[in-house]
Design a protein around this motif. Sequence first.
Motif, PDB file in Angstrom:
ATOM      1  N   ARG A 199      -0.691 -10.267 116.967  1.00 10.60           N
ATOM      2  CA  ARG A 199      -1.292 -11.453 117.241  1.00 10.60           C
ATOM      3  C   ARG A 199      -0.789 -12.416 116.412  1.00 10.60           C
ATOM      4  N   MET A 200      -0.962 -12.232 114.898  1.00  6.79           N
ATOM      5  CA  MET A 200      -0.380 -13.237 114.089  1.00  6.79           C
ATOM      6  C   MET A 200       1.004 -13.360 114.248  1.00  6.79           C
ATOM      7  N   VAL A 201       1.962 -12.489 114.455  1.00  9.10           N
ATOM      8  CA  VAL A 201       3.391 -13.090 114.724  1.00  9.10           C
ATOM      9  C   VAL A 201       3.463 -13.742 115.824  1.00  9.10           C
ATOM     10  N   GLU A 202       2.958 -13.354 117.175  1.00  5.28           N
ATOM     11  CA  GLU A 202       2.958 -14.056 118.253  1.00  5.28           C
ATOM     12  C   GLU A 202       2.516 -15.526 118.067  1.00  5.28           C
ATOM     13  N   ASP A 203       1.686 -15.538 117.125  1.00  8.79           N
ATOM     14  CA  ASP A 203       0.915 -16.969 116.929  1.00  8.79           C
ATOM     15  C   ASP A 203       1.542 -17.676 115.819  1.00  8.79           C
ATOM     16  N   ASP A 204       2.743 -17.187 115.376  1.00  9.94           N
ATOM     17  CA  ASP A 204       3.412 -17.809 114.568  1.00  9.94           C
ATOM     18  C   ASP A 204       2.622 -18.143 113.106  1.00  9.94           C
ATOM     19  N   LYS A 205       2.028 -17.186 112.695  1.00  9.98           N
ATOM     20  CA  LYS A 205       1.015 -17.406 111.352  1.00  9.98           C
ATOM     21  C   LYS A 205       1.982 -17.365 110.256  1.00  9.98           C
ATOM     22  N   TYR A 206       1.460 -17.909 109.168  1.00 13.25           N
ATOM     23  CA  TYR A 206       2.228 -17.953 107.984  1.00 13.25           C
ATOM     24  C   TYR A 206       2.671 -16.526 107.446  1.00 13.25           C
ATOM     25  N   CYS A 207       3.971 -16.430 107.072  1.00 15.38           N
ATOM     26  CA  CYS A 207       4.580 -15.221 106.718  1.00 15.38           C
ATOM     27  C   CYS A 207       3.799 -14.556 105.618  1.00 15.38           C
ATOM     28  N   ILE A 208       3.375 -15.207 104.476  1.00 13.81           N
ATOM     29  CA  ILE A 208       2.681 -14.697 103.359  1.00 13.81           C
ATOM     30  C   ILE A 208       1.296 -13.878 103.873  1.00 13.81           C
ATOM     31  N   ASP A 209       0.742 -14.725 104.652  1.00 11.63           N
ATOM     32  CA  ASP A 209      -0.584 -14.131 105.364  1.00 11.63           C
ATOM     33  C   ASP A 209      -0.461 -12.785 106.239  1.00 11.63           C
ATOM     34  N   ILE A 210       0.762 -12.614 106.960  1.00  9.68           N
ATOM     35  CA  ILE A 210       1.192 -11.628 107.758  1.00  9.68           C
ATOM     36  C   ILE A 210       1.357 -10.401 106.612  1.00  9.68           C
ATOM     37  N   LEU A 211       2.233 -10.869 105.708  1.00  7.91           N
ATOM     38  CA  LEU A 211       2.543  -9.957 104.789  1.00  7.91           C
ATOM     39  C   LEU A 211       1.242  -9.278 104.145  1.00  7.91           C
ATOM     40  N   THR A 212       0.407 -10.211 103.785  1.00 12.62           N
ATOM     41  CA  THR A 212      -0.891  -9.559 103.177  1.00 12.62           C
ATOM     42  C   THR A 212      -1.624  -8.543 104.093  1.00 12.62           C
ATOM     43  N   GLN A 213      -1.522  -8.928 105.368  1.00 14.63           N
ATOM     44  CA  GLN A 213      -2.191  -7.955 106.099  1.00 14.63           C
ATOM     45  C   GLN A 213      -1.480  -6.472 106.440  1.00 14.63           C
ATOM     46  N   VAL A 214      -0.047  -6.713 106.449  1.00 10.53           N
ATOM     47  CA  VAL A 214       0.749  -5.618 106.213  1.00 10.53           C
ATOM     48  C   VAL A 214       0.466  -4.657 105.249  1.00 10.53           C
ATOM     49  N   SER A 215      -0.058  -5.422 103.996  1.00  8.19           N
ATOM     50  CA  SER A 215      -0.259  -4.531 102.967  1.00  8.19           C
ATOM     51  C   SER A 215      -1.526  -3.845 103.105  1.00  8.19           C
ATOM     52  N   ALA A 216      -2.424  -4.435 103.889  1.00  7.71           N
ATOM     53  CA  ALA A 216      -3.746  -3.902 103.975  1.00  7.71           C
ATOM     54  C   ALA A 216      -3.764  -2.821 104.700  1.00  7.71           C
ATOM     55  N   ALA A 217      -2.713  -2.845 105.836  1.00  8.31           N
ATOM     56  CA  ALA A 217      -2.598  -1.595 107.057  1.00  8.31           C
ATOM     57  C   ALA A 217      -1.910  -0.589 106.278  1.00  8.31           C
ATOM     58  N   THR A 218      -0.953  -1.016 105.376  1.00 10.08           N
ATOM     59  CA  THR A 218      -0.152   0.059 104.907  1.00 10.08           C
ATOM     60  C   THR A 218      -1.061   0.958 103.666  1.00 10.08           C
ATOM     61  N   SER A 219      -2.090   0.106 102.900  1.00  8.22           N
ATOM     62  CA  SER A 219      -3.094   1.108 102.160  1.00  8.22           C
ATOM     63  C   SER A 219      -4.067   1.824 102.865  1.00  8.22           C
ATOM     64  N   ALA A 220      -4.504   1.317 104.130  1.00 10.96           N
ATOM     65  CA  ALA A 220      -5.524   1.883 105.281  1.00 10.96           C
ATOM     66  C   ALA A 220      -4.309   3.249 105.469  1.00 10.96           C
ATOM     67  N   LEU A 221      -3.393   3.235 105.848  1.00  9.60           N
ATOM     68  CA  LEU A 221      -2.541   4.601 106.340  1.00  9.60           C
ATOM     69  C   LEU A 221      -2.344   5.427 105.179  1.00  9.60           C
ATOM     70  N   LYS A 222      -2.093   5.174 104.043  1.00  8.99           N
ATOM     71  CA  LYS A 222      -2.044   5.748 102.788  1.00  8.99           C
ATOM     72  C   LYS A 222      -3.340   6.719 102.552  1.00  8.99           C
ATOM     73  N   SER A 223      -4.402   5.614 102.470  1.00 14.10           N
ATOM     74  CA  SER A 223      -5.719   6.421 102.453  1.00 14.10           C
ATOM     75  C   SER A 223      -6.040   7.345 103.211  1.00 14.10           C
ATOM     76  N   PHE A 224      -5.827   6.995 104.663  1.00 10.11           N
ATOM     77  CA  PHE A 224      -6.006   7.944 105.686  1.00 10.11           C
ATOM     78  C   PHE A 224      -4.911   9.512 105.287  1.00 10.11           C
ATOM     79  N   SER A 225      -3.843   9.168 104.951  1.00 17.27           N
ATOM     80  CA  SER A 225      -3.014  10.373 104.737  1.00 17.27           C
ATOM     81  C   SER A 225      -3.335  11.119 103.495  1.00 17.27           C
TER      82      SER A 225
END
Length: 93
Positions: free
Chosen positions: A27-53
């Motif tokens: 949704r953030m990409v589709e809504d043209d949100k600020y790149c840094i905000d998207i990268l922050t959320q990518v980092s959060a998702a990556t951390s969540a996946l690592k924790s799950f792993s």
Amino acid sequence: MAGHGSGKQDQGMRLRRIEGQVRGLQRMVEDDKYCIDILTQVSAATSALKSFSLSLLEDHLAHCVAEATSKGGPEAEAKVKEASDAIARLVRS
């Protein structure tokens, strides 16, 4: 997820949360949100996946590998090798 017992429900909830994070990224990409905000959320998702792993790996070691090593033999060696390979993949990612 064989051998996960009561943790299976928790794992499912964690994966659904991660799925929600990824949908939020779409949704953030589709809504043209600020790149840094998207990268922050990518980092959060990556951390969540690592924790799950790591949680899944811990369960695997505590159940599957422990059971196989208590029996010994070629199956134990195979399970230890399999776990070692999985750890190596996680470290490289």
